[in-house]
Design a protein around this motif. Sequence first.
Motif, PDB file in Angstrom:
ATOM      1  N   LEU A  75       1.181   0.524  -2.861  1.00  0.00           N
ATOM      2  CA  LEU A  75       0.463  -0.073  -1.732  1.00  0.00           C
ATOM      3  C   LEU A  75       0.541   0.870  -0.543  1.00  0.00           C
ATOM      4  O   LEU A  75       1.517   0.883   0.200  1.00  0.00           O
ATOM      5  N   TRP A  76      -0.509   1.665  -0.342  1.00  0.00           N
ATOM      6  CA  TRP A  76      -0.541   2.633   0.752  1.00  0.00           C
ATOM      7  C   TRP A  76      -1.884   2.542   1.473  1.00  0.00           C
ATOM      8  O   TRP A  76      -2.923   2.229   0.874  1.00  0.00           O
ATOM      9  N   TYR A  77      -1.850   2.843   2.762  1.00  0.00           N
ATOM     10  CA  TYR A  77      -3.072   2.983   3.569  1.00  0.00           C
ATOM     11  C   TYR A  77      -3.964   1.743   3.489  1.00  0.00           C
ATOM     12  O   TYR A  77      -5.190   1.847   3.430  1.00  0.00           O
ATOM     13  N   SER A  78      -3.367   0.576   3.496  1.00  0.00           N
ATOM     14  CA  SER A  78      -4.116  -0.670   3.330  1.00  0.00           C
ATOM     15  C   SER A  78      -3.749  -1.646   4.432  1.00  0.00           C
ATOM     16  O   SER A  78      -2.815  -1.406   5.213  1.00  0.00           O
ATOM     17  N   ASP A  79      -4.460  -2.766   4.505  1.00  0.00           N
ATOM     18  CA  ASP A  79      -4.174  -3.730   5.561  1.00  0.00           C
ATOM     19  C   ASP A  79      -4.506  -5.148   5.117  1.00  0.00           C
ATOM     20  O   ASP A  79      -5.218  -5.365   4.149  1.00  0.00           O
ATOM     21  N   HIS A  80      -3.949  -6.102   5.874  1.00  0.00           N
ATOM     22  CA  HIS A  80      -4.183  -7.525   5.657  1.00  0.00           C
ATOM     23  C   HIS A  80      -3.833  -7.937   4.221  1.00  0.00           C
ATOM     24  O   HIS A  80      -4.661  -8.388   3.441  1.00  0.00           O
ATOM     25  N   ASN A  98      -0.747  -2.080   7.757  1.00  0.00           N
ATOM     26  CA  ASN A  98      -0.556  -3.042   8.836  1.00  0.00           C
ATOM     27  C   ASN A  98      -1.004  -4.425   8.398  1.00  0.00           C
ATOM     28  O   ASN A  98      -1.769  -4.581   7.456  1.00  0.00           O
ATOM     29  N   ASP A  99      -0.450  -5.428   9.112  1.00  0.00           N
ATOM     30  CA  ASP A  99      -0.753  -6.835   8.845  1.00  0.00           C
ATOM     31  C   ASP A  99      -0.350  -7.219   7.417  1.00  0.00           C
ATOM     32  O   ASP A  99      -1.184  -7.447   6.537  1.00  0.00           O
ATOM     33  N   ILE A 100       0.966  -7.279   7.217  1.00  0.00           N
ATOM     34  CA  ILE A 100       1.551  -7.591   5.921  1.00  0.00           C
ATOM     35  C   ILE A 100       2.322  -8.899   6.028  1.00  0.00           C
ATOM     36  O   ILE A 100       3.120  -9.074   6.940  1.00  0.00           O
ATOM     37  N   GLU A 112      12.485   4.083   0.067  1.00  0.00           N
ATOM     38  CA  GLU A 112      11.400   4.493   0.960  1.00  0.00           C
ATOM     39  C   GLU A 112      10.273   3.460   1.020  1.00  0.00           C
ATOM     40  O   GLU A 112       9.087   3.800   0.982  1.00  0.00           O
ATOM     41  N   VAL A 113      10.646   2.203   1.136  1.00  0.00           N
ATOM     42  CA  VAL A 113       9.630   1.150   1.232  1.00  0.00           C
ATOM     43  C   VAL A 113       9.376   0.794   2.697  1.00  0.00           C
ATOM     44  O   VAL A 113      10.233   0.960   3.557  1.00  0.00           O
ATOM     45  N   PHE A 114       8.187   0.301   2.983  1.00  0.00           N
ATOM     46  CA  PHE A 114       7.789  -0.106   4.341  1.00  0.00           C
ATOM     47  C   PHE A 114       7.930   1.052   5.336  1.00  0.00           C
ATOM     48  O   PHE A 114       8.551   0.918   6.377  1.00  0.00           O
ATOM     49  N   TRP A 115       7.324   2.182   5.035  1.00  0.00           N
ATOM     50  CA  TRP A 115       7.345   3.315   5.968  1.00  0.00           C
ATOM     51  C   TRP A 115       6.090   3.316   6.827  1.00  0.00           C
ATOM     52  O   TRP A 115       4.976   3.174   6.332  1.00  0.00           O
ATOM     53  N   ARG A 116       6.294   3.460   8.148  1.00  0.00           N
ATOM     54  CA  ARG A 116       5.189   3.567   9.107  1.00  0.00           C
ATOM     55  C   ARG A 116       4.207   2.405   8.960  1.00  0.00           C
ATOM     56  O   ARG A 116       2.985   2.595   8.943  1.00  0.00           O
ATOM     57  N   CYS A 117       4.761   1.214   8.848  1.00  0.00           N
ATOM     58  CA  CYS A 117       3.938   0.008   8.782  1.00  0.00           C
ATOM     59  C   CYS A 117       4.020  -0.745  10.111  1.00  0.00           C
ATOM     60  O   CYS A 117       5.012  -0.638  10.841  1.00  0.00           O
ATOM     61  N   ASP A 118       2.999  -1.516  10.404  1.00  0.00           N
ATOM     62  CA  ASP A 118       2.940  -2.258  11.668  1.00  0.00           C
ATOM     63  C   ASP A 118       2.538  -3.699  11.385  1.00  0.00           C
ATOM     64  O   ASP A 118       1.680  -3.957  10.548  1.00  0.00           O
ATOM     65  N   ARG A 119       3.165  -4.608  12.094  1.00  0.00           N
ATOM     66  CA  ARG A 119       2.892  -6.044  12.000  1.00  0.00           C
ATOM     67  C   ARG A 119       3.224  -6.565  10.592  1.00  0.00           C
ATOM     68  O   ARG A 119       2.346  -6.764   9.752  1.00  0.00           O
ATOM     69  N   ILE A 120       4.526  -6.768  10.387  1.00  0.00           N
ATOM     70  CA  ILE A 120       5.048  -7.255   9.110  1.00  0.00           C
ATOM     71  C   ILE A 120       5.734  -8.596   9.350  1.00  0.00           C
ATOM     72  O   ILE A 120       6.570  -8.716  10.235  1.00  0.00           O
ATOM     73  N   SER A 138       7.153  -1.031  12.845  1.00  0.00           N
ATOM     74  CA  SER A 138       7.229  -1.746  14.124  1.00  0.00           C
ATOM     75  C   SER A 138       6.632  -3.140  14.009  1.00  0.00           C
ATOM     76  O   SER A 138       5.867  -3.434  13.081  1.00  0.00           O
ATOM     77  N   ASN A 139       7.009  -3.977  14.977  1.00  0.00           N
ATOM     78  CA  ASN A 139       6.490  -5.343  15.072  1.00  0.00           C
ATOM     79  C   ASN A 139       6.739  -6.113  13.771  1.00  0.00           C
ATOM     80  O   ASN A 139       5.821  -6.495  13.052  1.00  0.00           O
ATOM     81  N   ILE A 140       8.042  -6.316  13.514  1.00  0.00           N
ATOM     82  CA  ILE A 140       8.501  -6.930  12.267  1.00  0.00           C
ATOM     83  C   ILE A 140       9.227  -8.225  12.589  1.00  0.00           C
ATOM     84  O   ILE A 140      10.068  -8.261  13.491  1.00  0.00           O
ATOM     85  N   ARG A 141       8.919  -9.285  11.846  1.00  0.00           N
ATOM     86  CA  ARG A 141       9.679 -10.526  11.958  1.00  0.00           C
ATOM     87  C   ARG A 141      10.159 -10.938  10.577  1.00  0.00           C
ATOM     88  O   ARG A 141       9.365 -11.022   9.634  1.00  0.00           O
ATOM     89  N   VAL A 142      11.465 -11.156  10.455  1.00  0.00           N
ATOM     90  CA  VAL A 142      12.089 -11.457   9.168  1.00  0.00           C
ATOM     91  C   VAL A 142      12.849 -12.774   9.274  1.00  0.00           C
ATOM     92  O   VAL A 142      13.615 -12.982  10.212  1.00  0.00           O
ATOM     93  N   ASP A 143      12.655 -13.649   8.303  1.00  0.00           N
ATOM     94  CA  ASP A 143      13.473 -14.851   8.171  1.00  0.00           C
ATOM     95  C   ASP A 143      13.922 -14.938   6.720  1.00  0.00           C
ATOM     96  O   ASP A 143      13.182 -15.384   5.848  1.00  0.00           O
ATOM     97  N   GLY A 144      15.133 -14.451   6.457  1.00  0.00           N
ATOM     98  CA  GLY A 144      15.666 -14.433   5.099  1.00  0.00           C
ATOM     99  C   GLY A 144      15.553 -13.051   4.483  1.00  0.00           C
ATOM    100  O   GLY A 144      14.499 -12.676   3.989  1.00  0.00           O
ATOM    101  N   LEU A 145      16.649 -12.285   4.547  1.00  0.00           N
ATOM    102  CA  LEU A 145      16.681 -10.943   3.961  1.00  0.00           C
ATOM    103  C   LEU A 145      18.051 -10.706   3.360  1.00  0.00           C
ATOM    104  O   LEU A 145      19.071 -10.942   3.999  1.00  0.00           O
TER     105      LEU A 145
END
Length: 282
Positions: A75-80, A98-100, A112-120, A138-145
């Motif tokens: 999953l590279w260079y993709s969104d939503h 972005n938008d994951i 090397e997962v989630f590199w240079r991703c935005d809005r997760i 950047s712009n990451i919100r996690v509940d349960g990791l």
Amino acid sequence: MQLIKDKEFGGERPLFASHDVHLDNVTILAGESAIKECSNIVATNCRFEGNYPFWHVHGFTIQDCYFAVGGRSALWYSDHLTMKNTVIDAPKMFREMNDIEIENVEMNDADEVFWRCDRIRIRNLRLHGGTYPFMFSSNIRVDGLESDSKYVFQYAKNVEIHHAKITTKDAFWEVENVTIYDSELNGEYLGWHSKNLRLVNCHITGEQPLCYAHDLILENCTFDAACDRAFEYSTLEADICGTITNVKNPMSGHIVADSIGSVTIDENIKAPADCIIEERKK
């Protein structure tokens, strides 16, 4: 939406430039770039064995699927993207995206997962093995990791984490604007060179935590006995429950704990060298 069901595809780019397609119980065999330059894709109960299946995809859902080891860099260079109830055995997933949205996902080679991703947005993620998850994201919100990967969240910005158990080394280095709630952070050299790192109701283990940190805040946190030489060259406001074994050369701010084993202030302390260190008045 076109339904493709109970099929197998192999080779190079078998579904290239597909749009508005639902894949159900489809197997992507050995090959490359099966679902490239696509949009509005739904994949349910699918198995991915070939390399790079989802590149340059815009708007897609992956649910109840499996990525085999061969499905690396999927999953590279993709969104939503929305991904739910999926198991991943392949490394190097999620790059430049972005938008994951992630829910109930297990990654068994989190290299090397989630590199240079935005809005997760993440709910219930398990990371095992590998190095440097979330690098430069950047712009990451996690509940349960739950994670035992090394060097997590390096250079990440604008992160909020709830209910995590992270066992690692050198986590949260060079991060900016990160808040962690109700979590367990295990490993050496936590949070070095961070800016605006805030820990609330967290338990911390490992040597030399939280050094070279700028504007560090701890609220109602506890420390394992092995946490020595804490806060060296940091500026901070720290409220610690229980005992902290050793505090060394904090630059400025205020540290209060129920009990402090020892304080090391030597000739190497950096200015302004005016941090107030005290045990809580009983």
